[in-house]
Design an enzyme around this catalytic site. Structure first.
Site, PDB file in Angstrom:
ATOM      1  N   LYS A  74      39.041  21.734 115.280  1.00 27.80           N
ATOM      2  CA  LYS A  74      38.530  21.131 114.038  1.00 27.80           C
ATOM      3  C   LYS A  74      39.150  19.768 113.891  1.00 27.80           C
ATOM      4  O   LYS A  74      40.377  19.627 113.989  1.00 27.80           O
ATOM      5  CB  LYS A  74      38.937  22.012 112.844  1.00 27.80           C
ATOM      6  CG  LYS A  74      38.411  21.500 111.515  1.00 27.80           C
ATOM      7  CD  LYS A  74      37.009  22.005 111.263  1.00 27.80           C
ATOM      8  CE  LYS A  74      36.328  21.321 110.102  1.00 27.80           C
ATOM      9  NZ  LYS A  74      35.826  19.969 110.402  1.00 27.80           N
ATOM     10  N   LYS A  98      48.403  21.093 111.349  1.00 29.51           N
ATOM     11  CA  LYS A  98      47.914  21.137 109.967  1.00 29.51           C
ATOM     12  C   LYS A  98      47.130  22.430 109.720  1.00 29.51           C
ATOM     13  O   LYS A  98      47.349  23.120 108.732  1.00 29.51           O
ATOM     14  CB  LYS A  98      47.014  19.915 109.727  1.00 29.51           C
ATOM     15  CG  LYS A  98      46.746  19.627 108.282  1.00 29.51           C
ATOM     16  CD  LYS A  98      45.799  18.445 108.126  1.00 29.51           C
ATOM     17  CE  LYS A  98      46.364  17.144 108.660  1.00 29.51           C
ATOM     18  NZ  LYS A  98      45.468  16.002 108.436  1.00 29.51           N
ATOM     19  N   LYS A 110      40.004  16.192 117.609  1.00 35.76           N
ATOM     20  CA  LYS A 110      39.732  14.881 117.003  1.00 35.76           C
ATOM     21  C   LYS A 110      38.788  14.117 117.901  1.00 35.76           C
ATOM     22  O   LYS A 110      38.710  14.375 119.112  1.00 35.76           O
ATOM     23  CB  LYS A 110      41.028  14.084 116.836  1.00 35.76           C
ATOM     24  CG  LYS A 110      40.949  13.056 115.726  1.00 35.76           C
ATOM     25  CD  LYS A 110      41.128  13.693 114.349  1.00 35.76           C
ATOM     26  CE  LYS A 110      41.033  12.692 113.231  1.00 35.76           C
ATOM     27  NZ  LYS A 110      41.437  13.263 111.941  1.00 35.76           N
ATOM     28  N   THR A 194      40.909  15.879  99.665  1.00 31.59           N
ATOM     29  CA  THR A 194      42.202  15.429 100.191  1.00 31.59           C
ATOM     30  C   THR A 194      43.117  15.012  99.043  1.00 31.59           C
ATOM     31  O   THR A 194      44.293  15.396  98.985  1.00 31.59           O
ATOM     32  CB  THR A 194      41.999  14.255 101.170  1.00 31.59           C
ATOM     33  OG1 THR A 194      41.143  14.711 102.218  1.00 31.59           O
ATOM     34  CG2 THR A 194      43.308  13.776 101.764  1.00 31.59           C
ATOM     35  N   ASN A 225      39.207   6.320  99.859  1.00 33.08           N
ATOM     36  CA  ASN A 225      38.751   7.663  99.463  1.00 33.08           C
ATOM     37  C   ASN A 225      39.894   8.496  98.918  1.00 33.08           C
ATOM     38  O   ASN A 225      39.828   9.045  97.827  1.00 33.08           O
ATOM     39  CB  ASN A 225      38.195   8.419 100.686  1.00 33.08           C
ATOM     40  CG  ASN A 225      36.876   7.834 101.120  1.00 33.08           C
ATOM     41  OD1 ASN A 225      36.200   7.183 100.334  1.00 33.08           O
ATOM     42  ND2 ASN A 225      36.530   8.045 102.381  1.00 33.08           N
ATOM     43  N   SER A 362      36.836  21.500 104.226  1.00 30.88           N
ATOM     44  CA  SER A 362      35.948  21.510 105.399  1.00 30.88           C
ATOM     45  C   SER A 362      35.785  22.945 105.909  1.00 30.88           C
ATOM     46  O   SER A 362      34.694  23.360 106.320  1.00 30.88           O
ATOM     47  CB  SER A 362      36.527  20.660 106.522  1.00 30.88           C
ATOM     48  OG  SER A 362      36.162  19.319 106.348  1.00 30.88           O
TER      49      SER A 362
HETATM   50  P1  NAD Z   1      39.580   4.716 103.568  1.00 29.43           P
HETATM   51  O1  NAD Z   1      39.099   3.863 104.668  1.00 29.43           O
HETATM   52  O2  NAD Z   1      38.640   5.186 102.512  1.00 29.43           O
HETATM   53  O3  NAD Z   1      40.775   3.973 102.781  1.00 29.43           O
HETATM   54  C1  NAD Z   1      41.826   3.322 103.413  1.00 29.43           C
HETATM   55  C2  NAD Z   1      42.403   2.329 102.415  1.00 29.43           C
HETATM   56  O4  NAD Z   1      43.539   1.697 102.995  1.00 29.43           O
HETATM   57  C3  NAD Z   1      41.433   1.201 102.035  1.00 29.43           C
HETATM   58  O5  NAD Z   1      41.555   0.946 100.650  1.00 29.43           O
HETATM   59  C4  NAD Z   1      41.951   0.004 102.846  1.00 29.43           C
HETATM   60  O6  NAD Z   1      41.661  -1.230 102.230  1.00 29.43           O
HETATM   61  C5  NAD Z   1      43.439   0.293 102.785  1.00 29.43           C
HETATM   62  N1  NAD Z   1      44.201  -0.408 103.789  1.00 29.43           N
HETATM   63  C6  NAD Z   1      43.893  -0.676 105.074  1.00 29.43           C
HETATM   64  N2  NAD Z   1      44.895  -1.373 105.656  1.00 29.43           N
HETATM   65  C7  NAD Z   1      45.851  -1.512 104.704  1.00 29.43           C
HETATM   66  C8  NAD Z   1      47.116  -2.118 104.683  1.00 29.43           C
HETATM   67  N3  NAD Z   1      47.613  -2.729 105.755  1.00 29.43           N
HETATM   68  N4  NAD Z   1      47.833  -2.056 103.554  1.00 29.43           N
HETATM   69  C9  NAD Z   1      47.336  -1.455 102.446  1.00 29.43           C
HETATM   70  N5  NAD Z   1      46.155  -0.862 102.412  1.00 29.43           N
HETATM   71  C10 NAD Z   1      45.421  -0.904 103.532  1.00 29.43           C
HETATM   72  O7  NAD Z   1      40.311   5.947 104.271  1.00 29.43           O
HETATM   73  P2  NAD Z   1      40.741   7.338 103.644  1.00 29.43           P
HETATM   74  O8  NAD Z   1      39.694   8.340 103.958  1.00 29.43           O
HETATM   75  O9  NAD Z   1      41.203   7.157 102.230  1.00 29.43           O
HETATM   76  O10 NAD Z   1      41.987   7.671 104.591  1.00 29.43           O
HETATM   77  C11 NAD Z   1      43.261   7.072 104.377  1.00 29.43           C
HETATM   78  C12 NAD Z   1      44.281   7.811 105.219  1.00 29.43           C
HETATM   79  O11 NAD Z   1      44.284   9.183 104.834  1.00 29.43           O
HETATM   80  C13 NAD Z   1      44.018   7.807 106.735  1.00 29.43           C
HETATM   81  O12 NAD Z   1      45.265   7.802 107.402  1.00 29.43           O
HETATM   82  C14 NAD Z   1      43.331   9.125 106.977  1.00 29.43           C
HETATM   83  O13 NAD Z   1      43.484   9.585 108.323  1.00 29.43           O
HETATM   84  C15 NAD Z   1      44.079   9.991 105.982  1.00 29.43           C
HETATM   85  N6  NAD Z   1      43.335  11.183 105.630  1.00 29.43           N
HETATM   86  C16 NAD Z   1      42.147  11.102 104.957  1.00 29.43           C
HETATM   87  C17 NAD Z   1      41.436  12.254 104.674  1.00 29.43           C
HETATM   88  C18 NAD Z   1      40.142  12.208 103.909  1.00 29.43           C
HETATM   89  O14 NAD Z   1      39.549  13.282 103.694  1.00 29.43           O
HETATM   90  N7  NAD Z   1      39.699  11.058 103.419  1.00 29.43           N
HETATM   91  C19 NAD Z   1      41.928  13.510 105.073  1.00 29.43           C
HETATM   92  C20 NAD Z   1      43.156  13.566 105.742  1.00 29.43           C
HETATM   93  C21 NAD Z   1      43.828  12.392 106.020  1.00 29.43           C
END
Ligand code: NAD
Length: 433
Positions: A74, A98, A110, A194, A225, A362
């Site tokens: 997954k 996880k 992945k 999340t 997000n 999920s």
């Molecule tokens: P996203 O793309 O929606 O948001 C990422 C945010 O980080 C954006 O606002 C972007 O502008 C900002 N960003 C990028 N570079 C940056 C920097 N140098 N400094 C500050 N901000 C910066 O992504 P997301 O889905 O919110 O995911 C964020 C993290 O959470 C990732 O590491 C992802 O793997 C992890 N994650 C997300 C989910 C999910 O369901 N969305 C689940 C598990 C883990």
């Protein structure tokens, strides 16, 4: 031998350091350790895409199944110019632990494509997504390996992927992809899962650390997000969210930011920079403009990295002043930085627990797709809350009993389940393959 060994210095090597630490505290067989040393399967594909101008471009894509002893692989699919096989293997490694830590019946997987999706038209993006599925169709499946969104992929992309897979297999297969649009079998509650999971983890642990929301200041790096939704849950619960940032920069207000208004503005403009001060939102709270580095080193109670990997490293770990760090991003702290933070008495709550709400819902989506009965939002959120709190309490108990960090405890907890499953199954798989 009680060490995980990886082939070359890499992100995966760094990730394995955490496991090596946890192995000292886990009771796990030599067979299980050996089985977890390397990814079970890594597929690398070339994806030819006809561009809108008639030219042909070939993109590199990957799908990795790290371990599938506890169930089908997954894991999400990432579109980013920096995607490499090493990164995808590391993300699959984290997914393995996880899913085990949360007791989800999945292994870890992945995928990714090395591409800057912002440079593609919507049609090109759809052709690339369909081409990726066509290239990996025999490697994935409802019972073998299930996809989901990750950085720069979303419900729309998941809808295309599910449709392409169903077309290739000639039957409707919603369970091969999660995070789909609701109308194609997506689950209610997946979008905020999340953030909500991270919120439940914080609500479970912060009272144990004598923190109440009204007297807890929070800084969040990443207003996407996960980060923006979490900021709003915290704001509604009474926490003082004093700083947020995105890739353009950050905002700070000592008395707390008006998160719902900032979120609305971000949604309509797609960047925080738009609110740096000529808009009416600036009248709600006085704030300063800060850099990302400033945000990470603010004197706050809770720091939440919710953007990218490797944000806290040996270069800035000694400047961090937060008391607690909750990792919403995957791998925001390197293993060397971990040691520095620990020596400073900063408590870190690890990604494999804090951001597990997404994969948990999920799992609920996959269950709903398989039995054809769909849950209400209340049922989804209650099931998420129950599972997250239960596993958070277990990991906390291990950390207290063994006097180890929450990261080590989360790995010990996951290793216990993985070890039992690997031992119960034997190693026959590895001989017949
Ligand atoms: P996203 O793309 O929606 O948001 C990422 C945010 O980080 C954006 O606002 C972007 O502008 C900002 N960003 C990028 N570079 C940056 C920097 N140098 N400094 C500050 N901000 C910066 O992504 P997301 O889905 O919110 O995911 C964020 C993290 O959470 C990732 O590491 C992802 O793997 C992890 N994650 C997300 C989910 C999910 O369901 N969305 C689940 C598990 C883990």
């Amino acid at each position: 031998m009680n060490q995980i060994v990886t082939p070359s210095p890499s992100l995966l090597t760094d990730a394995s350091q955490r496991l090596n630490l946890a192995l000292k505290y886990a009771t796990i067989s030599e067979d299980a350790i050996r089985s977890l040393q390397s990814p079970k399967a890594s597929l690398s594909v070339s994806i030819p895409v006809r561009m809108d101008d008639g030219s042909l471009q070939v993109f590199q894509g990957y799908r990795v199944r790290y371990d599938d002893t506890r169930g089908p692989g997954k894991g999400g699919v990432r579109y980013h110019p920096n995607v490499t096989l090493d990164e995808v293997q590391t993300l699959a490694f984290w997914m393995t632990f996880k899913c085990a830590a949360l007791n989800l019946p999945f292994g870890g997987a992945k995928g990714g494509i090395t591409v800057n999706p912002k440079l593609l038209s919507k049609m090109e993006l759809e052709r690339l997504s369909r081409g990726y599925i066509s290239a990996i169709a025999d490697f994935i499946g409802v019972d073998t390996d299930i996809l989901a969104p990750d950085v720069y992929t979303n419900a729309m992309v998941m809808g295309w992927m599910m449709d392409e897979y169903s077309t290739i297999k000639r039957h409707y297969s919603p369970g091969v992809v999660t995070g789909k649009p609701i109308t194609l079998g997506g689950s209610l509650g997946r979008e905020d899962a999340t953030a909500l999971g991270a919120f439940f983890v914080m609500q479970t642990l912060l009272p144990k650390l004598d923190r109440v929301p009204q007297h807890t200041t929070v800084a969040i790096q990443g207003f996407g997000n996960a980060g923006a939704a979490l900021a709003e849950f915290l704001y509604q619960a009474g926490y003082q969210v004093v700083a947020i940032s995105d890739s353009q920069g950050g905002l700070y207000a000592k008395s707390g930011l008006d998160i719902p208004t900032l979120r609305q503005l971000k949604e309509s403009t797609r960047k925080l920079q738009a609110v740096y001060c000529d808009g009416s939102v600036c009248n709600f709270t006085a704030h300063d403009v800060i850099s990302n580095e400033d945000l990470l080193t603010l004197d706050v109670d809770v720091l939440i990295p919710a953007a990218l990997e490797k944000q806290i490293t040996v270069n800035n770990a000694d400047k961090i002043r937060a008391k607690f760090i909750f990792e919403v991003a995957n791998g925001p702290i390197t293993s060397q930085a971990d040691a520095i933070l620990e020596a400073k008495g900063i408590q870190v709550f690890p990604d494999i627990l804090v951001n597990a709400g997404g994969v948990t819902v999920s799992y609920f989506e996959w269950v709903q797709n398989r039995n054809g009965m769909y849950w209400s939002l209340g049922e989804v959120n209650q099931s998420l809350q129950r599972r997250i709190i239960e596993e958070t309490e277990r990991i906390w108990e291990i950390a207290q009993r063994q006097k180890i960090s929450m990261r080590a405890a989360a790995y010990v907890h996951a290793l216990q389940r993985l070890g039992e499953a690997i031992d119960a199954k034997g190693t026959r798989d590895y001989y017949v393959n």
